[in-house]
Design a protein around this motif. Structure first.
Motif, PDB file in Angstrom:
ATOM      1  N   VAL A   1     -14.225 -17.066 -10.423  1.00 28.68           N
ATOM      2  CA  VAL A   1     -13.106 -17.813 -10.432  1.00 28.68           C
ATOM      3  C   VAL A   1     -12.010 -16.902 -11.073  1.00 28.68           C
ATOM      4  N   ASP A   2     -11.821 -15.624 -11.749  1.00 27.24           N
ATOM      5  CA  ASP A   2     -11.512 -14.696 -11.397  1.00 27.24           C
ATOM      6  C   ASP A   2     -10.804 -14.167 -10.140  1.00 27.24           C
ATOM      7  N   ARG A   3     -12.082 -13.647  -9.610  1.00 26.93           N
ATOM      8  CA  ARG A   3     -11.967 -13.136  -7.592  1.00 26.93           C
ATOM      9  C   ARG A   3     -11.127 -13.826  -6.929  1.00 26.93           C
ATOM     10  N   SER A   4     -11.485 -15.757  -7.117  1.00 29.17           N
ATOM     11  CA  SER A   4     -10.550 -16.806  -6.173  1.00 29.17           C
ATOM     12  C   SER A   4      -8.812 -16.213  -6.739  1.00 29.17           C
ATOM     13  N   LYS A   5      -8.590 -16.532  -8.133  1.00 28.36           N
ATOM     14  CA  LYS A   5      -7.520 -16.502  -8.879  1.00 28.36           C
ATOM     15  C   LYS A   5      -6.678 -15.331  -7.926  1.00 28.36           C
ATOM     16  N   ARG A   6      -7.399 -14.049  -7.474  1.00 29.56           N
ATOM     17  CA  ARG A   6      -6.090 -12.826  -7.395  1.00 29.56           C
ATOM     18  C   ARG A   6      -6.529 -13.084  -6.261  1.00 29.56           C
ATOM     19  N   GLU A  35      -8.967 -23.211  -1.467  1.00 32.68           N
ATOM     20  CA  GLU A  35      -9.727 -24.594  -0.699  1.00 32.68           C
ATOM     21  C   GLU A  35     -11.471 -24.363  -2.050  1.00 32.68           C
ATOM     22  N   PHE A  36     -11.988 -22.905  -1.901  1.00 34.03           N
ATOM     23  CA  PHE A  36     -13.002 -22.524  -2.366  1.00 34.03           C
ATOM     24  C   PHE A  36     -12.752 -22.715  -4.275  1.00 34.03           C
ATOM     25  N   LEU A  37     -12.029 -22.186  -4.667  1.00 33.03           N
ATOM     26  CA  LEU A  37     -11.446 -22.232  -5.986  1.00 33.03           C
ATOM     27  C   LEU A  37     -11.686 -23.951  -6.653  1.00 33.03           C
ATOM     28  N   ALA A  38     -10.781 -24.882  -5.638  1.00 33.54           N
ATOM     29  CA  ALA A  38     -11.102 -26.812  -5.825  1.00 33.54           C
ATOM     30  C   ALA A  38     -11.741 -26.289  -5.871  1.00 33.54           C
ATOM     31  N   HIS A  39     -13.233 -26.014  -5.134  1.00 33.64           N
ATOM     32  CA  HIS A  39     -14.268 -27.273  -4.599  1.00 33.64           C
ATOM     33  C   HIS A  39     -14.915 -26.789  -5.555  1.00 33.64           C
ATOM     34  N   LYS A  74      -4.967 -29.072  -4.684  1.00 28.93           N
ATOM     35  CA  LYS A  74      -5.937 -28.420  -4.216  1.00 28.93           C
ATOM     36  C   LYS A  74      -7.308 -29.371  -4.883  1.00 28.93           C
ATOM     37  N   ILE A  75      -6.748 -28.813  -6.467  1.00 22.66           N
ATOM     38  CA  ILE A  75      -7.701 -29.563  -7.426  1.00 22.66           C
ATOM     39  C   ILE A  75      -7.153 -30.561  -7.579  1.00 22.66           C
ATOM     40  N   LEU A  76      -6.537 -31.613  -7.618  1.00 23.23           N
ATOM     41  CA  LEU A  76      -6.334 -33.134  -7.661  1.00 23.23           C
ATOM     42  C   LEU A  76      -7.222 -33.943  -6.487  1.00 23.23           C
ATOM     43  N   LYS A  77      -7.258 -33.042  -5.640  1.00 29.37           N
ATOM     44  CA  LYS A  77      -7.903 -33.677  -4.224  1.00 29.37           C
ATOM     45  C   LYS A  77      -9.352 -33.368  -4.461  1.00 29.37           C
ATOM     46  N   HIS A  78      -9.516 -32.551  -4.718  1.00 29.66           N
ATOM     47  CA  HIS A  78     -10.900 -32.202  -5.048  1.00 29.66           C
ATOM     48  C   HIS A  78     -11.818 -32.579  -6.148  1.00 29.66           C
TER      49      HIS A  78
END
Length: 908
Positions: free
Chosen positions: A4-9, A23-27, A60-64
């Motif tokens: 999660v931290d890596r994706s946020k960065r 996209e990855f973090l949302a999934h 993207k979070i709201l989408k997936h």
């Protein structure tokens, strides 16, 4: 560091990695075991640093994500998110796009996750049923029936929403409506799709209000292409989803908006915008045809047809013409041929491929469509041309519209239509209007006037327009070229229809307009002037004599020379013949050459006299900033020779053949093709020269470059074309490119160098020929050194006599190279050595260096004593380009003596 931290960065990186991280973090956060991390990320996105990357991640979070989980987490934070969105207005196009996605997805989160039961359904269709069943089994946001059951039945009702939720939904819809007028297409397109999804979840009353709000958007600014485009996209989405219910009475205003959008063309500077609006309007038509049954839109079928058919035929952009054709095909195929008049007959005419050619659509297809069903489309097509296309900003569109209008008047079965068209255009040209409308009206009158049956008020008005155009514009010098062209065409139309009498006073204005058009340098303008001049000469012999005299006086200009092509008057013979050779303008010489051929074919000019002039025109090699403009004249001369060849004497015919042969072997592909076609025609129609026929028999007119190598050596063997064949090959051999390699191979097959030397002597005063011939002579001597003989001494004497005062670098370089080759021949060695020694002190530094390098290589390639060694050292150490000439003279004298001594020793 966790994923999660890596994706946020990674979300804050640039380019595609940022989108991939979001996209990855949302999934990842959509997993059931990531609820705590999901809440943390949502809070992290909604802090005070609410940026574009965080908006994209939240969208993207709201989408997936799962609707049940997101609804619990987002509902308390919707007010905060709304405040952050309002505070971050503006930004880049991508930021506004992500903001649009976030607004619509957060709104869908609150609304019942099911399709509205009130939406329009068009019968029982298998595909539609399959889609509906899938949509019923799975919510639009991807939630499964189990999710809906877990959440409870209250989510399925609009009345279950709180006041705050309703207010948020209304604010979101208002935001999406404003985004329909965004300056970027991707934002408008996203907002339109979002409105379609949101409206599908609303009650019917609220959905009707949304549709009415969209219909109002274009009327708020009738010239804003962004509002029109966005509203058309939104209407298409609503219609495609069946959200515009016919019982609400919204189809009629929808069709009216479509009709206006299909004609949208807003002025922006020197051009207009609106092609995307018209394309979107076609999309609305396509969506309406797919979504609604024939009985619901049958009352609008005639209206749709009357706007789609002109758009498919007359739109400036090919994409819009094809879009209108696709919409028309959808209307005919989905709702039946009875809704669209003559629908089945229209489809093959307005096909995807037939509409690719704009001129064909205007001039060929439009009359065919107008003749369908007793001219049911004639009125809409004529109205479209008069009201919009004849006033278009593009001059080409106005001209095409005028031609199409003439064709439609020809196809009209009644005189009333033609008279109304002529009267309308005459009134427009008479009124004080902008230049575009004036120019279009003149063109339209010129095209339609010939179809009037009687001479009435419209014809009188046309004559007055010509007189007023001369008095107010041409005589004052403020007439634009396109206006002069249109006035000339109108004069030609009036004269051809017999609406001008032999009264000299009534012809003053037409005569002045014609002369003004012929004085123009634009081909389109003086071509129209030539047409008008020909029409005026048919009125009376006095008018013809007057215009012929004016043409003779101005024959040095290209327009007057062009007018002489269509006139058959013996008084033009001598002026045309002189202009073909002596005019300063290449276009005038070209047109005069063509006019001379026309006069000779009609027997007005003697064939031998005309051919003599054509032979002179065949040697026109004028150059200017446009390149080899003399090639235009040579092309006309070559074509004229092929037409007059059989009627001339043998002596002139041989000279004419020389012109053709030279052009066949020269460097320009265009001229070579024309000349080869002419030579084949001459060989076929005249049997006096079998040698030429034997050489070119079996060859094609588009003579390839490789075939030059085949025919050039054969032409060298024919006495009366040898000189011209050599000149043609030399011209091709001394230019850069692949053609020069083939031409040089043909040149190396010349067995006698003295033939080329004779050409050099003959062309000594011609700068265009002398330098290429000298280069060709140098190529022949260097590549295939002939045996020594008198020719070498003669060659050295000829080129040395031209060295005095010469400052042509290319010529001097070829001279140095040729002298070095002649230095190895005993007969010319002494003469060449003296010339090279003199070049060591030439005023041009580069020539001194070239001569020194040549002598250096001559010394080291032979044998010599200490003097030769000293000469090599001095030549190598001396700075020939920077040392003053007075300091080089003693060195030059010593080297010259050493050269002579070495030559004497070699002879001994």
């Amino acid at each position: 560091m966790s994923l999660v931290d890596r994706s946020k960065r990674g979300v804050f990186s640039s380019g595609r990695p940022s989108d991939g991280a979001a996209e990855f973090l949302a999934h990842l956060l959509a997993r059931e075991d990531m609820s705590r991390q999901l809440e943390e990320v949502i809070c992290w996105c909604l802090d005070e640093r609410f940026s574009s990357n965080r908006i994209r991640l939240l969208a993207k979070i709201l989408k997936h994500g799962s609707r049940k989980t997101l609804l619990k987490l987002m509902t308390p934070r919707l007010e905060l998110m709304s405040q952050l969105l309002r505070s971050s207005t503006g930004g880049s196009s991508l930021e506004r796009l992500h903001r649009s996605k976030l607004v619509q997805r957060s709104c869908l989160l609150l609304l019942p996750p099911k399709l509205a039961s009130w939406r329009y359904r068009r019968g029982a269709r298998i595909i539609f049923q399959s889609t509906a069943s899938i949509a019923h089994d799975k919510g639009l946001d991807g939630s499964s029936p189990a999710d809906l059951a877990d959440y409870g039945e209250e989510c399925l009702s609009w009345s279950s929403l709180t006041t705050a939720d309703v207010q948020y939904v209304e604010d979101s819809i208002d935001t999406l409506l404003h985004m329909l007028a965004d300056r970027d297409t991707i934002v408008r397109w996203s907002a339109a799709k979002g409105l379609g999804r949101v409206t599908g979840r609303l009650p019917q009353v609220l959905a009707g209000e949304v549709c009415q709000a969209i219909l109002v958007i274009p009327t708020e600014s009738v010239r804003d292409e962004f509002r029109w485009h966005g509203s058309c996209l939104a209407l298409a989405e609503l219609a495609r989803r069946g959200l515009v219910v016919p019982s609400d009475g919204l189809l009629n205003p929808l069709v009216q908006i479509i009709a206006k959008a299909l004609r949208f063309d807003a002025q922006r500077g020197s051009a207009t915008v609106g092609s995307q609006v018209r394309d979107a309007a076609c999309y609305v038509c396509w969506a309406v045809a797919r979504a609604y049954a024939a009985e619901d839109i049958s009352s609008f079928g005639r209206t749709l047809a009357e706007v789609l058919v002109p758009a498919a035929l007359f739109d400036r952009e090919i994409s819009c013409r094809r879009a209108a054709s696709a919409a028309l095909q959808e209307c005919v195929g989905r709702v039946g041929k009875n809704v669209i008049p003559q629908g089945l007959e229209l489809l093959p005419l307005l096909d995807f491929y037939t509409l690719a050619d704009r001129r064909g659509s205007y001039c060929y297809l439009a009359p065919k469509v107008a003749l369908l069903s007793a001219g049911i489309y004639l009125g809409p097509l004529v109205e479209e041309l008069i009201e919009r296309k004849l006033c278009h900003w593009d001059e080409n569109i106005r001209e095409l519209a005028a031609q199409s209008l003439g064709n439609l008047c020809d196809a009209a079965s009644d005189d009333i239509t033609v008279e109304n068209v002529v009267s309308t255009l005459a009134a427009r040209a008479t009124a004080k209007t902008d230049p575009q409308r004036y120019h279009g009206a003149l063109h339209g009158l010129a095209s339609t006037l010939q179809y009037t049956r009687t001479e009435g008020k419209a014809v009188d008005a046309a004559r007055e327009i010509v007189a007023a155009g001369y008095a107010n514009r041409v005589a004052k010098g403020n007439a634009r070229p396109d206006e002069i062209l249109a006035l000339s065409l109108l004069v030609a139309a009036l004269a051809n229809c017999g609406y001008y009498s032999s009264d000299h006073t009534g012809l003053q204005a037409p005569r002045a307009i014609v002369l003004e058009a012929l004085s123009s340098r634009a081909k389109a303008v003086y071509s129209a002037g030539s047409t008008a001049a020909l029409a005026l000469t048919r009125i009376s012999s006095e008018t013809e004599a007057d215009l012929v005299q004016c043409i003779c006086d101005g024959i040095e200009k290209e327009g007057f020379a062009f007018a002489a092509i269509s006139l058959t008057n013996k008084n033009l013979s001598e002026p045309v013949r002189l202009a073909a050779v002596n005019s300063e303008r290449p276009e005038a010489r070209k047109n005069a050459t063509r006019a001379l051929v026309e006069l000779a074919e009609k027997g007005i000019v003697n064939a031998d006299t005309a051919l003599e002039t054509l032979i002179q025109a065949g040697s026109d090699y004028q150059l200017d900033s446009r390149g080899d403009v003399g090639s235009w004249v040579r092309e006309e001369a070559v074509e004229g020779i092929s037409k007059l060849f059989t009627a001339t004497s043998n002596a002139l015919a041989k000279r004419a053949l020389g012109v053709l042969v030279r052009q066949v072997l020269e460097r320009l592909d265009r001229v070579r093709t024309v000349a080869m076609r002419a030579l084949l025609h001459v060989a076929k129609s005249d049997t006096r020269f079998p040698e030429i026929t034997g050489v070119i028999s079996g060859k094609r007119s588009d003579l390839g470059r490789a075939q030059i190598l085949d025919i050039a050596p054969l032409l060298f063997e024919i006495d009366y074309v040898r000189k011209d064949a050599l000149l043609g090959v030399i011209a091709s051999a001394t230019v850069a490119g692949s053609l020069s390699l083939l031409a040089r191979q043909a040149l190396f097959k010349v067995s006698n160098v003295e033939v080329v030397l004779d050409l050099y002597v003959e062309s000594r005063g011609d700068k265009r020929l002398s330098c290429p011939i000298l280069q060709a002579l140098e190529l022949l001597v260097s590549q295939n050194l002939p045996d020594d003989g008198p020719w070498s001494l003669r060659c050295a004497d000829e080129i040395c006599s031209d060295l005095k005062g010469s400052r042509d670098i290319a010529r001097l370089e070829s001279t140095v190279s040729l002298l070095l080759n002649l230095l190895s021949l005993p007969t010319s060695a002494c003469r060449a050595s003296r010339a090279l020694s003199n070049l060591l002190c030439h005023p041009i530094p580069r020539v001194r260096r070239l001569a020194a390098e040549g002598l250096y290589f001559h010394f080291i390639s032979g044998e010599g004593g200490d003097d030769v060694v000293w000469a090599c050292e001095v030549i190598g150490e001396t700075l020939w380009e920077s040392t003053p000439v007075r300091e080089l003279q003693p060195i030059r004298d010593r080297i010259s003596a050493i050269v002579l001594t070495s030559l004497i020793q070699e002879e001994a």
